[in-house]
Design a protein around this motif. Structure first.
Motif, PDB file in Angstrom:
ATOM      1  N   LYS A   1      15.094   7.413-118.916  1.00 12.57           N
ATOM      2  CA  LYS A   1      15.404   6.113-119.510  1.00 12.57           C
ATOM      3  C   LYS A   1      14.176   5.417-120.075  1.00 12.57           C
ATOM      4  O   LYS A   1      14.282   4.648-121.031  1.00 12.57           O
ATOM      5  N   HIS A   2      13.011   5.679-119.476  1.00 10.00           N
ATOM      6  CA  HIS A   2      11.840   4.915-119.863  1.00 10.00           C
ATOM      7  C   HIS A   2      10.612   5.813-119.984  1.00 10.00           C
ATOM      8  O   HIS A   2      10.384   6.696-119.144  1.00 10.00           O
ATOM      9  N   ALA A   3       9.816   5.566-121.015  1.00  3.75           N
ATOM     10  CA  ALA A   3       8.473   6.121-121.134  1.00  3.75           C
ATOM     11  C   ALA A   3       7.536   4.957-121.443  1.00  3.75           C
ATOM     12  O   ALA A   3       7.854   4.103-122.274  1.00  3.75           O
ATOM     13  N   ILE A   4       6.406   4.942-120.766  1.00  2.00           N
ATOM     14  CA  ILE A   4       5.432   3.867-120.928  1.00  2.00           C
ATOM     15  C   ILE A   4       4.123   4.505-121.358  1.00  2.00           C
ATOM     16  O   ILE A   4       3.524   5.284-120.606  1.00  2.00           O
ATOM     17  N   GLY A   5       3.676   4.214-122.566  1.00  2.00           N
ATOM     18  CA  GLY A   5       2.462   4.811-123.091  1.00  2.00           C
ATOM     19  C   GLY A   5       1.221   4.192-122.477  1.00  2.00           C
ATOM     20  O   GLY A   5       1.098   2.957-122.400  1.00  2.00           O
ATOM     21  N   VAL A   6       0.291   5.033-122.051  1.00  2.00           N
ATOM     22  CA  VAL A   6      -0.964   4.574-121.454  1.00  2.00           C
ATOM     23  C   VAL A   6      -2.127   5.333-122.089  1.00  2.00           C
ATOM     24  O   VAL A   6      -1.941   6.193-122.942  1.00  2.00           O
ATOM     25  N   ALA A   7      -3.337   5.012-121.634  1.00  4.67           N
ATOM     26  CA  ALA A   7      -4.531   5.489-122.328  1.00  4.67           C
ATOM     27  C   ALA A   7      -4.800   6.968-122.131  1.00  4.67           C
ATOM     28  O   ALA A   7      -5.385   7.609-123.003  1.00  4.67           O
ATOM     29  N   ASN A   8      -4.401   7.545-120.993  1.00 10.97           N
ATOM     30  CA  ASN A   8      -4.689   8.948-120.709  1.00 10.97           C
ATOM     31  C   ASN A   8      -3.868   9.405-119.516  1.00 10.97           C
ATOM     32  O   ASN A   8      -3.195   8.597-118.858  1.00 10.97           O
ATOM     33  N   GLY A   9      -3.952  10.686-119.209  1.00 13.38           N
ATOM     34  CA  GLY A   9      -3.144  11.244-118.129  1.00 13.38           C
ATOM     35  C   GLY A   9      -3.560  10.779-116.752  1.00 13.38           C
ATOM     36  O   GLY A   9      -2.710  10.585-115.871  1.00 13.38           O
ATOM     37  N   LEU A  10      -4.862  10.613-116.515  1.00 10.74           N
ATOM     38  CA  LEU A  10      -5.312  10.117-115.210  1.00 10.74           C
ATOM     39  C   LEU A  10      -4.787   8.710-114.964  1.00 10.74           C
ATOM     40  O   LEU A  10      -4.265   8.410-113.877  1.00 10.74           O
ATOM     41  N   ASP A  11      -4.908   7.838-115.960  1.00 10.34           N
ATOM     42  CA  ASP A  11      -4.368   6.486-115.801  1.00 10.34           C
ATOM     43  C   ASP A  11      -2.870   6.517-115.530  1.00 10.34           C
ATOM     44  O   ASP A  11      -2.352   5.695-114.761  1.00 10.34           O
ATOM     45  N   ALA A  12      -2.164   7.461-116.148  1.00 11.74           N
ATOM     46  CA  ALA A  12      -0.720   7.561-115.919  1.00 11.74           C
ATOM     47  C   ALA A  12      -0.428   7.783-114.444  1.00 11.74           C
ATOM     48  O   ALA A  12       0.473   7.150-113.867  1.00 11.74           O
ATOM     49  N   LEU A  13      -1.188   8.659-113.795  1.00 12.89           N
ATOM     50  CA  LEU A  13      -0.968   8.935-112.381  1.00 12.89           C
ATOM     51  C   LEU A  13      -1.404   7.764-111.515  1.00 12.89           C
ATOM     52  O   LEU A  13      -0.735   7.416-110.523  1.00 12.89           O
TER      53      LEU A  13
ATOM     54  N   ASP B   1      -7.702  10.829-126.545  1.00 13.36           N
ATOM     55  CA  ASP B   1      -7.057  10.637-125.252  1.00 13.36           C
ATOM     56  C   ASP B   1      -5.773   9.825-125.400  1.00 13.36           C
ATOM     57  O   ASP B   1      -5.706   8.871-126.183  1.00 13.36           O
ATOM     58  N   ALA B   2      -4.765  10.194-124.627  1.00 12.45           N
ATOM     59  CA  ALA B   2      -3.497   9.468-124.612  1.00 12.45           C
ATOM     60  C   ALA B   2      -2.674   9.991-123.445  1.00 12.45           C
ATOM     61  O   ALA B   2      -2.876  11.120-122.982  1.00 12.45           O
ATOM     62  N   GLY B   3      -1.752   9.186-122.975  1.00 16.58           N
ATOM     63  CA  GLY B   3      -0.898   9.606-121.860  1.00 16.58           C
ATOM     64  C   GLY B   3       0.366   8.770-121.806  1.00 16.58           C
ATOM     65  O   GLY B   3       0.546   7.833-122.591  1.00 16.58           O
ATOM     66  N   ALA B   4       1.243   9.118-120.870  1.00 11.54           N
ATOM     67  CA  ALA B   4       2.487   8.368-120.704  1.00 11.54           C
ATOM     68  C   ALA B   4       3.006   8.528-119.286  1.00 11.54           C
ATOM     69  O   ALA B   4       2.659   9.475-118.570  1.00 11.54           O
ATOM     70  N   ILE B   5       3.852   7.585-118.911  1.00  9.23           N
ATOM     71  CA  ILE B   5       4.536   7.587-117.619  1.00  9.23           C
ATOM     72  C   ILE B   5       6.033   7.625-117.903  1.00  9.23           C
ATOM     73  O   ILE B   5       6.509   6.935-118.814  1.00  9.23           O
ATOM     74  N   THR B   6       6.768   8.438-117.144  1.00  8.99           N
ATOM     75  CA  THR B   6       8.211   8.503-117.314  1.00  8.99           C
ATOM     76  C   THR B   6       8.911   8.108-116.017  1.00  8.99           C
ATOM     77  O   THR B   6       8.434   8.413-114.921  1.00  8.99           O
ATOM     78  N   THR B   7      10.042   7.437-116.158  1.00 10.38           N
ATOM     79  CA  THR B   7      10.815   7.030-114.987  1.00 10.38           C
ATOM     80  C   THR B   7      12.230   6.650-115.413  1.00 10.38           C
ATOM     81  O   THR B   7      12.467   6.282-116.573  1.00 10.38           O
ATOM     82  N   ASN B   8      13.146   6.723-114.475  1.00  7.53           N
ATOM     83  CA  ASN B   8      14.506   6.228-114.696  1.00  7.53           C
ATOM     84  C   ASN B   8      14.730   4.880-114.035  1.00  7.53           C
ATOM     85  O   ASN B   8      15.844   4.344-114.088  1.00  7.53           O
ATOM     86  N   ASP B   9      13.689   4.311-113.437  1.00  7.88           N
ATOM     87  CA  ASP B   9      13.792   3.076-112.673  1.00  7.88           C
ATOM     88  C   ASP B   9      13.355   1.895-113.545  1.00  7.88           C
ATOM     89  O   ASP B   9      12.183   1.783-113.912  1.00  7.88           O
ATOM     90  N   GLU B  10      14.276   1.010-113.855  1.00  4.92           N
ATOM     91  CA  GLU B  10      13.984  -0.135-114.725  1.00  4.92           C
ATOM     92  C   GLU B  10      12.907  -1.042-114.132  1.00  4.92           C
ATOM     93  O   GLU B  10      12.007  -1.520-114.839  1.00  4.92           O
ATOM     94  N   SER B  11      12.990  -1.299-112.835  1.00  6.03           N
ATOM     95  CA  SER B  11      12.016  -2.168-112.184  1.00  6.03           C
ATOM     96  C   SER B  11      10.611  -1.589-112.237  1.00  6.03           C
ATOM     97  O   SER B  11       9.636  -2.289-112.530  1.00  6.03           O
ATOM     98  N   LEU B  12      10.492  -0.273-111.957  1.00  8.01           N
ATOM     99  CA  LEU B  12       9.186   0.373-112.025  1.00  8.01           C
ATOM    100  C   LEU B  12       8.647   0.365-113.449  1.00  8.01           C
ATOM    101  O   LEU B  12       7.454   0.136-113.675  1.00  8.01           O
TER     102      LEU B  12
END
Length: 367
Positions: free
Chosen positions: A52-64, A193-204
């Protein structure tokens, strides 16, 4: 025939016009941070990854790091990590103040072994961080069942495996919140550099959008102590172009791997990749194992074949983690894999002639 370890040319040359147009679109927009390109890429990557959601961030380490922060993992907590992985997996745990707890892999696949996780759990365990190493999906059905049984979070490190799946579901869609990297050499690579976070949780997802942007939803009003970790608008535009080609590039990688399996078959003391039942492999890397790694690598280099070692030193033997007091022999499977692994050329655009050249050189290797 010279075969480089990696070549971007076959990917980038056909896309030059589209990538240039994307650059011009951003240049002419006069909006360079968290604009329409990031918004559109987040929607498109979420759809690709079936979340449901992807949140773009600066890199893979920051994503984690941000994924763990959003879950509230911090000092006093333990996180299960693979004993063999790129150090970023461990660094993310350390950077939120938690303790990485290494678990050995399945020697056949190099991925975290679900059967070993239970023995490492304690009252302080908060999360499991499986890494889909080299592009092969971990045995996520078992890992998720174990997490559910013990009320643990799962954070997938999906940096090497966009498009891989287990039991039909995509990596990066199993965990509560998951991180990926678009470092240029990844299967879906930006031009920086670039990264992303994925989740199905709206609150997160909402928490993560706040955390990546100085802890702020409204400019100059800061709700929490956040980060400056925003996917660059230009990189988002370029990734949107490349995302369309990712399925085709994945098919090419899998075909190249099949050629390798054929042309390297039967070579003495050379172990080829093994894919677990239920898993797919998108071959970010094609990794073989041999007790004669140094000699084979030197032989292939002399034949014009590029190779790399991913990764020569397991995290527990790195100077950065000396304070954990994990001496040589603490994780023998990880140490054996690190001592014997060798990554062969793997990039979309390789032909069977390239692979045949690698195979021929390997067959001519003698001690």
């Amino acid at each position: 025939m010279n075969v480089p370890f990696l070549s971007f040319e076959p990917q980038h040359v056909p896309l030059r016009e589209a990538l240039t147009a994307a650059f011009e679109r951003v240049y002419d927009s006069y909006w360079y941070v968290l604009g329409e390109e990031v918004k559109q890429f987040e929607q498109e990557y979420a759809a690709f990854n079936q979340v449901k959601h992807a949140i773009g961030v600066a890199n893979g380490l920051d994503a984690l790091v941000l994924a763990l922060r959003a879950l509230g993992v911090g000092p006093g907590d333990e996180v299960i990590v693979p004993s063999n992985t790129y150090i970023a997996t461990w660094l993310a745990v350390t950077q939120v103040g938690a303790t990485p707890v290494p678990v050995e892999p399945d020697p056949a696949t190099s991925n975290l072994d679900p059967a070993r996780i239970a023995a490492a759990l304690t009252a302080r365990t908060r999360a499991i961080m499986p890494v889909h190493l080299y592009g092969q999906a971990c045995r996520m059905t078992e890992i998720m069942a174990l997490a559910t049984e013990h009320n643990l979070y799962v954070v997938e490190d999906n940096a090497q495996s966009q498009g891989a799946s287990f039991d039909g579901a995509l990596t990066g869609s199993f965990g509560h919140v998951n991180g990926t990297s678009f470092y240029p050499g990844k299967n879906l690579g930006a031009l920086g550099d670039a990264g992303a976070i994925t989740t199905n949780d709206e609150s997160l997802a909402q928490q993560l959008r706040v955390l990546r942007n100085y802890g702020s939803q409204q400019k100059y009003y800061n709700e929490v102590v956040g980060y400056n970790s925003r996917l660059d608008e230009l990189q988002a535009a370029l990734l949107r172009v490349k995302l369309h080609s990712l399925p085709e590039w994945t098919q090419q990688r899998q075909q190249i791997a099949a050629w390798y399996d054929q042309h390297l078959a039967g070579i003495s003391e050379l172990r080829l990749p093994v894919v677990a039942p239920g898993a797919t492999h998108v071959y970010h890397l094609y990794v073989v194992h041999t007790p004669h790694r140094a000699a084979l690598q030197a032989h292939l280099t002399a034949a014009g074949i590029g190779t790399l070692i991913h990764y020569p030193v397991p995290p527990h033997r790195q100077q950065a983690y000396q304070p954990m007091n994990l001496p040589a022999g603490s994780f023998p499977i990880a140490e054996e894999l690190a001592a014997t692994c060798l990554s062969l050329p793997m990039w979309p655009g390789m032909t069977e002639d390239h692979v045949r050249a690698v195979g021929t050189a390997a067959r001519h290797f003698t001690l």
